[in-house]
Design an enzyme around this catalytic site. Sequence first.
Site, PDB file in Angstrom:
ATOM      1  N   VAL A  21       4.680  28.500   8.538  1.00 32.53           N
ATOM      2  CA  VAL A  21       4.124  27.150   9.057  1.00 32.53           C
ATOM      3  C   VAL A  21       3.197  27.521  10.385  1.00 32.53           C
ATOM      4  CG1 VAL A  21       5.641  25.909   7.867  1.00 32.53           C
ATOM      5  CG2 VAL A  21       5.900  26.541  10.018  1.00 32.53           C
ATOM      6  N   CYS A  28       8.394  24.869  15.866  1.00 33.23           N
ATOM      7  CA  CYS A  28       7.310  25.801  15.782  1.00 33.23           C
ATOM      8  C   CYS A  28       6.158  25.562  16.604  1.00 33.23           C
ATOM      9  CB  CYS A  28       6.737  25.876  14.279  1.00 33.23           C
ATOM     10  SG  CYS A  28       5.588  27.111  14.275  1.00 33.23           S
TER      11      CYS A  28
HETATM   12  N1  GSH Z   1       0.092  33.456  12.831  1.00 34.22           N
HETATM   13  C1  GSH Z   1       0.750  32.378  12.497  1.00 34.22           C
HETATM   14  C2  GSH Z   1       2.035  32.458  12.894  1.00 34.22           C
HETATM   15  C3  GSH Z   1       2.813  31.296  12.276  1.00 34.22           C
HETATM   16  C4  GSH Z   1       4.235  31.611  12.415  1.00 34.22           C
HETATM   17  O1  GSH Z   1       4.707  32.769  12.817  1.00 34.22           O
HETATM   18  N2  GSH Z   1       5.142  30.508  11.911  1.00 34.22           N
HETATM   19  C5  GSH Z   1       6.673  30.819  12.083  1.00 34.22           C
HETATM   20  C6  GSH Z   1       7.369  29.484  12.333  1.00 34.22           C
HETATM   21  S1  GSH Z   1       6.851  29.110  14.076  1.00 34.22           S
HETATM   22  C7  GSH Z   1       7.041  30.841  10.531  1.00 34.22           C
HETATM   23  O2  GSH Z   1       6.479  30.010   9.610  1.00 34.22           O
HETATM   24  N3  GSH Z   1       8.025  31.885  10.395  1.00 34.22           N
HETATM   25  C8  GSH Z   1       8.766  31.922   9.257  1.00 34.22           C
HETATM   26  C9  GSH Z   1       8.783  33.369   8.708  1.00 34.22           C
HETATM   27  O3  GSH Z   1       8.138  34.505   9.433  1.00 34.22           O
HETATM   28  O4  GSH Z   1       9.205  33.478   7.386  1.00 34.22           O
HETATM   29  C10 GSH Z   1      -0.066  30.888  12.991  1.00 34.22           C
HETATM   30  O5  GSH Z   1      -0.803  31.104  13.903  1.00 34.22           O
HETATM   31  O6  GSH Z   1      -0.051  29.952  11.906  1.00 34.22           O
END
Ligand code: GSH
Length: 217
Positions: A52, A12
């Site tokens: 995350v 991530c």
């Molecule tokens: N805007 C968030 C984006 C975080 C994000 O998209 N994380 C992804 C992994 S890179 C995630 O957890 N995805 C799981 C999901 O969408 O269910 C940040 O800056 O923390």
Amino acid sequence: MSKPRLISFNVCPFVQRSVILMQEKGVEYDIEFIDVYNPPEWFLEISPTGKVPVLQVGDEVLFESAVISEYLDEVYPPSLHPADPLTKAKNRAWIEYSSGLYSGTFQLLMAKTKEDADKVIAEMIKNLEGFQKAKQAEPWFNGEAFSLVDIASAPFFIRAEFFKTHFQVDVLKDFPVLQQWSALVRERQSVKDSIVDGFEELLKKRMVANESYLTQD
Ligand SMILES: N[C@@H](CCC(=O)N[C@@H](CS)C(=O)NCC(=O)O)C(=O)O
């Protein structure tokens, strides 16, 4: 101050921002890796979005990587933000902007057809024009002081390099200023230390499992 605990997912980019910042500041922290796409129950209980990074500080939970960075920057001085309010506000805007670049890298990883991949690449290149224009100083985004903008953008540069090295897709081809910045950022020790073991293989494995266009024969 209690030791922060970072909840991570190995590839991530948003988590990587928190890791780089804590490495830069020499913060002692614990890290726990989960599969965010098959999350454990305890994570769903503490995470408001199911995404995350999550940073646990004592009994408190922080989410959103930009907010986590702001918190860590405040409680572990010296700040990596510029002191001038206007410059700081502009930096925050570019951090937000850099966050948008990650939907492009994710979509390119996951694109199943040449048409989809080409569309994403064109969109990313269009977005990068503004970034190159904004990068007026050297060596870092604000000049001599390494900042949260450099950190927020580092995972993007790592992924751009991955696409270039493994798939001959060079989204920075027409952006010499960004290329130079990328090379410098990727050489920084905190950035190198933020890359998990086997990072490129993990990304490729996901692409193959997804039958992504770039990994098709
Ligand atoms: N805007 C968030 C984006 C975080 C994000 O998209 N994380 C992804 C992994 S890179 C995630 O957890 N995805 C799981 C999901 O969408 O269910 C940040 O800056 O923390």
